[in-house]
Write a protein that holds these residues in place. Sequence first.
Motif, mmCIF file in Angstrom:
data_model
loop_
_atom_site.group_PDB
_atom_site.id
_atom_site.type_symbol
_atom_site.label_atom_id
_atom_site.label_comp_id
_atom_site.label_asym_id
_atom_site.label_seq_id
_atom_site.Cartn_x
_atom_site.Cartn_y
_atom_site.Cartn_z
ATOM 1 N N PHE A 423 0.921 -1.074 0.044
ATOM 2 C CA PHE A 423 0.000 0.067 -0.144
ATOM 3 C C PHE A 423 0.845 1.394 0.017
ATOM 4 O O PHE A 423 0.448 2.217 -0.693
ATOM 5 N N ILE A 424 1.997 1.188 0.856
ATOM 6 C CA ILE A 424 2.967 2.330 0.861
ATOM 7 C C ILE A 424 3.415 2.643 -0.568
ATOM 8 O O ILE A 424 3.339 3.753 -1.053
ATOM 9 N N TYR A 425 3.850 1.490 -1.419
ATOM 10 C CA TYR A 425 4.593 1.730 -2.510
ATOM 11 C C TYR A 425 3.387 1.985 -3.616
ATOM 12 O O TYR A 425 3.834 2.905 -4.330
ATOM 13 N N ARG A 426 2.222 1.456 -3.384
ATOM 14 C CA ARG A 426 1.323 2.114 -4.521
ATOM 15 C C ARG A 426 0.876 3.483 -4.434
ATOM 16 O O ARG A 426 0.695 4.299 -5.315
ATOM 17 N N ASN A 427 0.930 4.064 -2.948
ATOM 18 C CA ASN A 427 0.596 5.434 -2.598
ATOM 19 C C ASN A 427 1.696 6.149 -3.284
ATOM 20 O O ASN A 427 1.542 7.258 -3.685
ATOM 21 N N TYR A 428 3.072 5.738 -2.984
ATOM 22 C CA TYR A 428 4.178 6.386 -3.535
ATOM 23 C C TYR A 428 3.985 6.868 -5.235
ATOM 24 O O TYR A 428 4.251 7.585 -5.594
ATOM 25 N N ARG A 429 3.439 5.504 -6.114
ATOM 26 C CA ARG A 429 3.541 5.538 -7.106
ATOM 27 C C ARG A 429 2.197 6.482 -7.682
ATOM 28 O O ARG A 429 2.451 7.422 -8.708
ATOM 29 N N VAL A 430 1.415 6.745 -6.980
ATOM 30 C CA VAL A 430 0.501 7.634 -7.308
ATOM 31 C C VAL A 430 0.836 8.882 -7.057
ATOM 32 O O VAL A 430 0.461 9.996 -7.769
ATOM 33 N N ARG A 431 1.412 9.259 -5.941
ATOM 34 C CA ARG A 431 2.137 10.601 -5.685
ATOM 35 C C ARG A 431 2.978 11.231 -6.722
ATOM 36 O O ARG A 431 3.052 12.152 -7.131
ATOM 37 N N GLN A 432 3.838 9.865 -7.375
ATOM 38 C CA GLN A 432 4.928 10.272 -8.255
ATOM 39 C C GLN A 432 4.224 10.496 -9.485
ATOM 40 O O GLN A 432 4.448 11.647 -10.410
#
Length: 641
Positions: A423-432
């Motif tokens: 979930f952290i990684y997915r959130n990071y990808r969305v922010r990117q």
Amino acid sequence: MKNVLLSRVLFCTTLASLMVCNVSMAQRNRIDSLQTLLIRDKEDTIKIIHLNLLAWEYKSINPDTSISLSLNALSLNKNIKWKRGFAKLYTNLGNYKMLKGELNAALEYEFTGLSLWEELKDNKGKNRAFENIARTYFSLGDYSRALEYFIKTQKIVEKVGTQNELASCLCNIGSVYLSSKDYQRSLDYYFKALKIAEGSRYVEVQANCLGNIGAVYSEMGNNAKALDYHFRALKITEENRIISAQADNLCNIGNAYYYLNKYTESETYFLKALKIYEALGLDVGIANDLANIGKLYVATGKFSKAEAALKKAIAIENSSGALKELREAEEMLSVLYDTTGRYKLALIHFKKASILKDSLFSAERTKELTRQAMNYEFDKKESLTKAEQQKKEALALKEFQKEKLLNYFSFGGIGLILLLFFFIYRNYRVRQELRLLDIRNRIARDLHDDIGSTLNSISIYSEIAKLKNTEESQRNKFLETIGNSSRYMIEQMNDIVWAVNPVNDKFENILFRMRSYVSELTEGANVTLSMHMDEKCKSISLNMNKRKNFYLVFKEAVNNAVKYSEASEVNVSVNLNDNFLYLKVADNGLGFEVERELENVDNQGGNGLKNMKARAEEIKAVFNILSVPGKGTSVELKMKI
């Protein structure tokens, strides 16, 4: 390690602009004649002139002899106290020290000479001093100061210089842009210089330009095309016996063959260059070529020869003070030891290279050096981790039954952690993705607002200009407006491309662009410029948005000061304090009433102030304008980094 060798190509190529050797029969005759005259000379200004001329003839044959003769002339002149003689001797001594690679000593002599030329109000003497100072700063890797002094040289040469001097100056400016990796500007200046040199048959400048053009293509990865220009340059230097430049071109040809994986040809040309450098006693060229040979021997597996060549290069560069080249040689030696498995020695020389800080050491080189150190530390940690893991596995086998339940909980915990990481990684990808979208939107907005409106105005004016009933004078005004709009649009596009390029995140690149822009602007307007750039600023990095808006606020403020304030002096300072970046642009111009001007921003569309305020708000910076009619204006920006 490609850039290490390429940076040496640039230095070697540009060195051809600085060291022209033509050991001809005519030169030998001049030397013999001057030596005969010196025997008969009295202890007066005539002897000083002859010593100075003889030193100049020896400068590319044996710089040590030039230095000795000049020091003798200085000693004689202490009794005579001939100021112009002092100015010439100090300026030439700086040149000879530069040829020897003693760059700090060269600057001391050159600035002493410059102060004397300024006292004498001699433009040609100032021009020589400016050019020597610029070349020395270039050799030290301080490209912003090199460009500053080359621009001063160009301004004088265009007024009182020869075509040969102008071609040389343009060639040198091209070398600065080459070292700053602005390849298109570099080629523009080199081809301008080459055209002048070919038209006037200046063979030395022709050879320098051709060699430097080859260096640009080599830097761009087109080594086959680079070879064509290097061989053309070599042919000119051989036909005209320009000995030191022959060595430089041989060195560059060796580099081009190296990158074409033709190692036998590469070694042949490197060794030819080394033989000439050693015969001339040019330590800078010797060290440069030895480092290139060391690189070649690493690639071909001749590790003992590579180590010997690199150590010799380091010894020479240690004594000459050429820190940029010394750092590259130390880095190369670190690579050699890393390649041969001698990790402790690799780390020692990596640390030495890290200590030798240089303002123009590229980000790619820093990443490469860091990677080597990390690999060394990682190998050590991996070995320890593997041993510990084996021990744990042995214990786990004995306690398997007792720890079974605990393992279930552990696996469950790991699963939860992995899920959390997902979930952290997915959130990071969305922010990117949102960040990239925001960048695209900003670029699109800039293109639409500035470029789009400018193109629209060009279209309208061109249609009006085509109308048959348009008067000639009015049509010319429209065409002039179209030209101005086109140049403005090109400048805006250049700023957008520069801001997007991640290479420019490092603040020293921003400072270089700022210095280049304001120097050219004030020189053209005959405005005195004073600049202070805090050295601490070079270590910081800014993201694209902050970098773009910080630079555009600076650009708008400087443009207003130079073009509209009728100022005679402009002061620019950039400082770093308590994690805040401070920009100040002050002038002694007409000034204005700030409150009234701010009302005009709201009521009449004063785009300059409005744009600066908007850009400051976008990066959450504090923006302030202080102005008093008749007493000048100060624009200040405070931004958290």
